[in-house]
Design an enzyme around this catalytic site. Structure first.
Site, PDB file in Angstrom:
ATOM      1  N   HIS A 138       0.850  -1.187   0.000  1.00  0.00           N
ATOM      2  CA  HIS A 138       0.000   0.000   0.000  1.00  0.00           C
ATOM      3  C   HIS A 138       0.886   1.237   0.000  1.00  0.00           C
ATOM      4  O   HIS A 138       1.939   1.268   0.639  1.00  0.00           O
ATOM      5  CB  HIS A 138      -0.966  -0.013   1.189  1.00  0.00           C
ATOM      6  CG  HIS A 138      -0.380   0.346   2.517  1.00  0.00           C
ATOM      7  ND1 HIS A 138      -0.359   1.637   2.999  1.00  0.00           N
ATOM      8  CD2 HIS A 138       0.201  -0.412   3.483  1.00  0.00           C
ATOM      9  CE1 HIS A 138       0.191   1.660   4.204  1.00  0.00           C
ATOM     10  NE2 HIS A 138       0.554   0.429   4.515  1.00  0.00           N
ATOM     11  N   ASP A 164       5.975   3.287   6.754  1.00  0.00           N
ATOM     12  CA  ASP A 164       4.596   2.818   6.534  1.00  0.00           C
ATOM     13  C   ASP A 164       3.894   3.723   5.530  1.00  0.00           C
ATOM     14  O   ASP A 164       3.208   4.656   5.934  1.00  0.00           O
ATOM     15  CB  ASP A 164       3.869   2.809   7.880  1.00  0.00           C
ATOM     16  CG  ASP A 164       2.482   2.197   7.792  1.00  0.00           C
ATOM     17  OD1 ASP A 164       2.167   1.531   6.778  1.00  0.00           O
ATOM     18  OD2 ASP A 164       1.696   2.393   8.741  1.00  0.00           O
ATOM     19  N   GLU A 196      -5.433   1.668   2.456  1.00  0.00           N
ATOM     20  CA  GLU A 196      -5.101   0.617   3.434  1.00  0.00           C
ATOM     21  C   GLU A 196      -5.310   1.103   4.853  1.00  0.00           C
ATOM     22  O   GLU A 196      -5.843   0.369   5.699  1.00  0.00           O
ATOM     23  CB  GLU A 196      -3.653   0.166   3.223  1.00  0.00           C
ATOM     24  CG  GLU A 196      -3.255  -1.085   4.006  1.00  0.00           C
ATOM     25  CD  GLU A 196      -2.764  -0.793   5.427  1.00  0.00           C
ATOM     26  OE1 GLU A 196      -2.605  -1.755   6.198  1.00  0.00           O
ATOM     27  OE2 GLU A 196      -2.537   0.390   5.767  1.00  0.00           O
ATOM     28  N   GLU A 197      -4.901   2.326   5.115  1.00  0.00           N
ATOM     29  CA  GLU A 197      -4.986   2.855   6.478  1.00  0.00           C
ATOM     30  C   GLU A 197      -6.432   3.021   6.943  1.00  0.00           C
ATOM     31  O   GLU A 197      -6.699   3.127   8.141  1.00  0.00           O
ATOM     32  CB  GLU A 197      -4.259   4.202   6.574  1.00  0.00           C
ATOM     33  CG  GLU A 197      -2.781   4.160   6.229  1.00  0.00           C
ATOM     34  CD  GLU A 197      -1.932   3.472   7.285  1.00  0.00           C
ATOM     35  OE1 GLU A 197      -2.481   3.051   8.322  1.00  0.00           O
ATOM     36  OE2 GLU A 197      -0.709   3.371   7.075  1.00  0.00           O
ATOM     37  N   ASP A 224       4.956  -4.578   3.602  1.00  0.00           N
ATOM     38  CA  ASP A 224       4.458  -3.501   4.469  1.00  0.00           C
ATOM     39  C   ASP A 224       5.484  -3.206   5.557  1.00  0.00           C
ATOM     40  O   ASP A 224       5.859  -4.094   6.320  1.00  0.00           O
ATOM     41  CB  ASP A 224       3.134  -3.929   5.105  1.00  0.00           C
ATOM     42  CG  ASP A 224       2.316  -2.745   5.602  1.00  0.00           C
ATOM     43  OD1 ASP A 224       2.862  -1.632   5.689  1.00  0.00           O
ATOM     44  OD2 ASP A 224       1.134  -2.936   5.921  1.00  0.00           O
TER      45      ASP A 224
END
Length: 227
Positions: A138, A164, A196-197, A224
């Site tokens: 992501h 991240d 994604e978050e 990730d």
């Protein structure tokens, strides 16, 4: 240096670009997120990977171009106006609207417009290229949003997301470069996910509207926070 050797410098440059303040943390539905998606798409195009997303927007663009390229009369048709000359109805950007209960509770029930980025490297073995390995990461992060942040008291501060997950995105870009130089027997589908978050929204959309048959996917490698 060997062209297809792994490059730490290239990885660092990609992480630095994606996590730069100019991207404002790549929050889903933001200009920084769109900029990151365009960056990944450009890299896929430079590697001559195949765009495979044929959503409504791509079909409409293709129809518009075909109309503009159509000859004025049948007699004018020739090699330049042949079907082979038309651009394919495909794009690297898999657009979707990110929606979730958390967004609705935060007053964002209309959702956030965003996109995954998808590209295909065809396998070298005619007998095996129908099998697809998905390699993904992501590329979104929290942006300036404190809703899911571990430092909510910082308010609208930029959460850069170098680890991240600019790190995972950079790893996927580097693997795409290396594998494009020496395609494996099976095909590889590279995917950079958004949303994604907010609850794996991009990967959920990808599976539900997969640009290649899901039963052709033999494995998925997800990267990730590899920084």
């Amino acid at each position: 240096p060997v062209a297809d050797a792994p490059s730490a410098a290239r990885l660092q440059r990609d992480v630095a670009w994606l996590a730069d303040d100019a991207r404002e943390g790549r929050g889903t539905g933001t200009a920084g997120n769109d900029s990151a998606a365009a960056y990944v798409a450009r890299r896929f195009a430079e590697l001559k990977l195949r765009p495979v997303v044929t959503d409504a927007d791509a079909q409409a663009r293709c129809a518009s171009v075909r109309t503009a390229m159509a000859p004025a009369a049948p007699a004018a048709r020739g090699p330049a106006a042949s079907e082979a000359a038309y651009p394919p109805c495909a794009t690297y950007l898999q657009k979707f609207t990110a929606r979730s209960a958390a967004l609705a509770h935060a007053g964002r029930g209309e959702g956030l417009a965003t996109q995954n980025v998808v590209a295909l490297l065809e396998g070298s073995d005619p007998a095996l290229r129908g099998q697809v390995l998905v390699v993904g990461a992501h590329f979104d992060h929290l942006g300036r949003d404190s809703m899911f942040a571990q430092d909510p008291k910082a308010g609208r501060a930029i959460r850069n997301g170098a680890d991240d997950n600019a790190s995972g995105t950079a790893a996927v870009l580097e693997m795409a470069r290396l594998l494009a130089a020496r395609p494996p027997k099976r095909s590889v589908l590279f995917v950079a996910f958004s949303g994604e978050e907010l609850g794996l929204l991009g990967s959920k959309w990808f599976v539900e509207y997969a640009p290649v048959p899901t039963d052709s996917m033999v494995a998925m490698l997800n990267f990730d926070m590899v920084g």
